[in-house]
Scaffold this active site. Sequence first.
Site: not given
Lengths: 491, 488
Positions: B154, B178, B79
């Site tokens: 996310s 997330s 990420k």
Amino acid sequence: MAETEYEIVIGMEIHAELRTASKMFCGCPVVDTTVAEPNTAVCPVCGGLPGAMPVVNKLAVEQAMLVGLALNCQINASTSFARKNYFYPDLPKGYQISQYDDPIATNGWIDVQTEDGGNVRIGIRRAHMEEDTAKSFHYSAGGARGGAYTLIDFNRSGVPLLEIVSEPDMHSVAAAYAYGTKIREILRYLGVNSGDMEKGVLRFEANVSIRPRGTEALGTRTEIKNLNSFRALVRASEYEIARQIEVVEAGGTVVQETLGWDEARGVTVSQRSKEHAHDYRYFPEPDLPPLTIDGAWIEEVRQALPELPDAKYARFVGVYGLVENDARILVEDQALASYFEAAARSYGGNAASVSKWIVGELAYLMNRDGVALEAVRVTPESIASLVKLVDAGTVSLSSAKDVLATMFETGRAPEVIVKDNGLVQISDEEALSQIADQVLSDHPDEVVAFLGGRESLLQWFMGQVMRATRGRAQPQTVLGLLRGKLEARRR
Amino acid sequence: MDLHALTIRKASALLRSGEITSVALTQAVLDRIAAVDPAIKAYVTVCEDAALQEATAADARLQRGGPLTPLTGIPYGVKDCLSTTGVRTTCSSRILENYVPRYDATVISRLREAGAVLVGKQNMDEFGMGSSCENSAFFATRNPWAFDRVPGGSSGGSAAAVASGMGLFALGEDTGGSIRMPASFCGVTGLKPTYGRVPRYGLLALVSSFDSIGPLTHDAWDAALVLGAIAGRDPRDSTSVGVPVPGYTSTMTGERLDGVRLGVPIEYFAKGIDPAVECAVRTAITHLEALGAEVREVSLPHTEHAISIYYLILTAEASSNLARFDGVRFGLSEPPEGVDIVERYLKTRGKGFGPEVKRRIMLGTFALSAGYYDAYYLRAQRVRTLLRQDFAHAFEVVDALIAPVSPTCAFKIGEKVDDPLQMYLSDIHVVAANPGGVCSLAVPCGFAEGLPVGMQIIGPPMGEAGVLSVGAAYQATTDWHTRRPMAE
């Protein structure tokens, strides 16, 4: 005069950089920011790079504890960090890691001596740890870069700071001055701050208000920031008090605001009014768990507390029998006090005479040549030996001063200097009697004048004997001999 | 054999036996990225050359015979909120579009030491603020199972990448679901470790008190391998804990759950849950019971407050964490010159942050301001304590909790983008784990209309070994986790 109708109320905040090897929350070295190449002691943590995290410097915590203990504070069993949020280019994270609800030390006090000889107890509200900001250098328009600009040196960013907040217990500028002096002295004694105000390692803020004498309620205060010298502290406080009195006398009211001190113009300048005051949005620093300080740790730090100035002063007066002025001068400088104690130990007897030589002649020579104590070549043992030579009558007082000057220049032992220069005092009556006879027979006119009533000539004859012996004659003996010989001639 | 679709466990065995090389495996992943990422858009940055260099080094290490770890030679993505030396780290924000860190996050350096191969940085909701990956300033990532649907957020790029074979695993970050929520939407396994289990140094902080770095993988076994490599105390992160890291896979051998006590929190099956999702999760619970687990209902009475306290603390901390993006030292700085500092702040932040980020900075600034702090931030912290107590009480009688990850399957792109409150509510089953201080594993447990459904296995603080064992037993006896989207 209007001033006497008002009582002055001053509280102080003192920012002291702690003297650690590394910064408050990272491993970067603490460098002298007045000397080091800018931005050479910076890492992701103190540079505020994304993702970097703080780690508390244990030595900084212990130094803060040490100060707290020296200021008679309570060291809190749990102390936590908080974020103080505001935007400024010298604050790389957009917040300063400080302490808010649980500072490391609270509720202390110190006694300070004012010029009139009084003793005032000043309360210490709290002392808390935080990180210093970077340093901004503002340049005005017209330089090489055209417009005005600011450069930032992050070497100072993250240097450990201790903020010491007093109660508003000072009722004169002299008391504020004495308080600042005392805090500086204590920090130096603890070895946690050099006290070099010109290097910015110690900064004052004064919160000033006035109230009608005899009333209790505090008046509206103004806060004078960034006072970087004792002179600035005194001048800015005096100016601000006079200004507030003037405002009130003219029927106005003092407005709460933050002020700066314009050293050149000698005036305080408004920086922020209450309406524009920052809302720092403090909240607990989530990157640092609260610190637990147990009793054992506090005791460990307490063991490291050196003798503090007040205790040393009391001991110098009480145990060594020093006069108060000498004791005060010695205590002001921890190194000088240690020097004195070493000399006193070596001397063994009444140390008051030793302190006179250190505070008097030695200090004079150091000042004259601008020599710091570390560089002085006279050892405490040799100054003790010199005083012993004077006590024993081996050397006269006036010769001894010359001997010390030679010791100061050469580092040689006093006994050697006295011997090599033939400075041993002449106490032998036979020899002195011959010299006195010679002086009197060389000056028959003066003898007649003395006998005719000009008694003051006795000192003049004395001077002639001293000149003949290059100051080595034992004065009391000479005086006795001269008196006897002159009286004999009168008959 | 599709190399890109392998699990870590399988690929590692092939690497060690010399049947495949890391370069071949890495090239397969890079080829897969070239083939499918134009459609899915999971990666913000692909570092092809560096990846192949690392793979070559890993092959040398494999040939030397050491030191080897289960991750040596395994290509992965992260990420884009984890600091990587020399590789730009954007948090999918304009304000960091060209920011190249000069240091590695602790987890990145641990994976480097383990010999894993970094192939790129994955798309996310800007600064982790969002549940759909639509809040990326660059582009929306698409769900590999249905391109018109979101991958969740996310860590949407990470989940989509693992699901579609663009990396054998990914590191995500879970502040309030997330990792788990996109894992569920994309049909992969995602672990949110206990706060403090994995060091955060080098993670671009969203909420410093909730952020947890964790793996997204094809199964619980792989999650255990990655966790074993990244967990453990880091002296640079004072919130990381010193609890020893167990050998997670050593307790994951069984297919039975005899004596394991599982709790079903009644509040997690309340109103608003899609019947197909509820059906899949309840079927999974029955399956777990058949494996020998004792199942009972439990109550977490303060669950309804989880969203409120989560968003309060989130916005407050985020408003402070994002203050350093000021255009002075790195990242976007607007305009190039000629304005005073206040105008620079306004222009840089005005242009650099997206609308959701601005919304949360304003909310957080308000919540922390003088006169409101006690009513909002402080009260939220007090309720948080109650939430923790709920979990503590439940874990006195059960070993793990079973719950849905999300009340729905992946929703359509654009469906909730104009309704922040609806978007916030899609996190309702996952947020409590973060303020609650527990760990949670999301595993695929079925499909509804062709879209994956996920189940959470929530464990007590530092209970990763337990939830991974339950997950492994479930996956040893089911095949939901083996299904792949976009398979040839």
